[in-house]
Design an enzyme around this catalytic site. Structure first.
Site, short mmCIF file in Angstrom:
data_model
loop_
_atom_site.label_atom_id
_atom_site.label_comp_id
_atom_site.label_asym_id
_atom_site.label_seq_id
_atom_site.Cartn_x
_atom_site.Cartn_y
_atom_site.Cartn_z
N GLY A 227 35.10 75.28 -25.77
CA GLY A 227 36.41 74.62 -25.54
C GLY A 227 37.45 75.37 -25.80
CD GLU A 268 25.64 74.67 -26.98
OE1 GLU A 268 26.37 73.73 -26.70
OE2 GLU A 268 24.50 74.52 -27.62
N PRO A 269 29.89 78.82 -25.20
CG PRO A 269 30.46 81.14 -25.25
CD PRO A 269 29.63 80.06 -26.00
N GLY A 270 31.37 78.62 -21.96
CA GLY A 270 31.08 78.56 -20.51
C GLY A 270 32.31 79.35 -19.87
NE ARG A 307 38.37 74.47 -13.00
CZ ARG A 307 39.47 74.72 -13.79
NH1 ARG A 307 40.42 75.69 -13.13
NH2 ARG A 307 40.00 74.31 -15.05
CE1 TYR A 311 37.78 68.01 -14.65
CE2 TYR A 311 37.51 70.37 -13.86
CZ TYR A 311 37.06 69.22 -14.30
OH TYR A 311 35.78 68.88 -14.41
CB CYS A 337 39.69 65.97 7.15
SG CYS A 337 40.97 64.28 8.08
CE1 TYR A 365 31.86 73.72 -16.37
CE2 TYR A 365 33.80 75.03 -17.06
CZ TYR A 365 32.31 74.22 -17.18
OH TYR A 365 31.83 74.19 -18.29
#
Length: 411
Positions: A227, A268-270, A307, A311, A337, A365
């Site tokens: 996070g 567990e970083p992404g 994104r 988001y 469209c 992402y």
């Protein structure tokens, strides 16, 4: 990305050259940035027994996975397909943790049969697991610490009404099931969400984790998810990993002393590892004036980078074709469209048709959430490693779009 002699480079390679060689739109990833982010994390938790697993949902290209394997990371997977991708990339099963949610026991069993570690995040699945496996397989438990984290409600996963994890208020029920089936729980897991703005959130979550851990007597690890917030624009706030490492390491080591054994601290970083390493190179198709804005219409859309629409996320956009031009307000939009607006009245160096616009923070992402909406084809992916560029995913073709479809005889 850097500007040298009026030309922009990624990983030492001119962006103009990358666009010419691979066409646009194209995703480009800088392996050196991924490695530097990993090293930051390692250097921040030097006083603990640290293990880092890459959350591959952020960017699951198998060449990226293999790169992280060579650096010494494990893999955090959230679907059985991600588990299999990690195995294809060369990860040993014991270095993979499978933490799904809302799946039934058969998917967990498939992962167990492949030899990977699993986390369980619901009481009902814990019961099913116990009935089938008893104490023959070790598992982790994903807890929900009742902490609101994340910069957007869609990516906050630790609060009381989140679908993720088992509430810390139901740990007694967990313990009853564990005792009933003699289940061996070797670790606890939590993840409060992405883009956490305040280190205090991590520390509050840690306190909930430590309190819960005292109820289990044979743990090997505590997994704090990730996070960590990364910057999206100049002056943007980001998680101070070094300061977090100092504070959380102290808390963790103190807990281990009280617990009576040295545990492993897992992350567990992404996004933290790959977001800033990624760039999305696009080309301007049309410049279209309107009453209240001027549209820079590019050769991509929400089908390739959703994104900002999903988001309301901010991606810095650079006109790499005109590094010295005066800035003007443009609304950068796509060719889908739908109202696929990437930026509204954003100050960007003067835009002309044919210019290259590059999106920053395109590693996490972005491609992984891309689709074939409007029957548009997926772009290519390129990895820059040791100063060389490698095509790690071919641009999708129309034949690829038709693959697995069947044209039936309708009269």
């Amino acid at each position: 990305m850097e500007l040298v002699n009026n030309s922009f480079y990624i990983g030492g390679i001119p962006i103009d050259d990358l666009a010419s060689k691979y066409d646009t739109p194209v995703y480009v990833y800088d392996a050196a940035k991924m490695e530097s982010q990993y090293n930051r994390l390692l250097n921040s938790f030097t006083g603990t027994r640290l293990k880092v697993k890459y959350a591959c949902k952020a960017l699951s290209n198998i060449s990226v996975l293999k790169f992280f394997k060579e650096l010494g990371l494990g893999i955090d997977a959230v679907s059985i397909q991600e588990v299999k991708l990690a195995l294809v990339a060369g990860f040993k099963p014991e270095n993979i943790i499978f933490t799904p949610n809302c799946v039934d026991l058969p998917e967990l069993s498939e992962a167990i049969d492949l030899g990977v570690n699993v986390n369980i995040d619901s009481l009902s699945i814990l019961k099913k697991f116990g009935a089938v496996y008893g104490n023959s397989k070790s598992i982790g438990i994903r807890i929900k610490p009742h902490v609101m984290g994340g910069g957007n409600k869609k990516i906050s996963t630790g609060h009381v009404d989140s679908k993720f994890g088992i509430s810390v208020e139901k740990i007694d029920q967990v313990l009853d099931i564990v005792k009933q089936y003699n289940i061996h729980v070797d670790g606890l897991h939590m993840h409060t969400g992405s883009d956490i703005l305040d280190i205090a959130v991590f520390l509050k979550s840690a306190d909930a984790m430590f309190l819960t851990a005292t109820k289990f007597d044979s743990l090997d690890y505590l997994d704090f998810g990730s996070g960590f917030k990364v910057p999206y624009k100049p002056g943007d706030y980001s998680t101070d990993i070094e300061y977090l490492g100092e504070l959380l390491s102290k808390k963790f080591n103190e807990f281990c002393l009280k617990y009576g054994r040295e545990l492993t601290l897992n992350f567990e970083p992404g996004k933290f590892l790959v977001s800033e390493a990624g760039y999305f190179i696009t080309r301007v198709n049309v410049v279209k004036p309107a009453k209240n804005t001027t549209f820079a219409c590019i050769n991509t859309g929400l089908n390739h980078l959703i994104r900002p629409m999903f988001y309301d996320s901010y991606h810095n956009i650079t006109n790499v074709s005109k590094p010295n031009a005066a800035k003007k307000p443009y609304s950068v939009v796509g060719y889908i469209c739908e109202t696929d607006t990437f930026a509204w009245n954003r100050e960007i160096n003067e835009v002309s048709e044919g210019d290259l616009l590059v999106f920053h923070n395109a590693g996490a992402y972005c491609f992984s959430m891309a689709s074939n909406y409007n029957a548009r084809l997926l772009p290519a992916e390129v990895l820059i490693y040791n100063g060389k560029d490698y095509l790690i995913r071919k641009r999708q073709s129309f034949d690829d779009l038709l693959r697995n479809q069947e044209l039936i005889d309708i009269k």
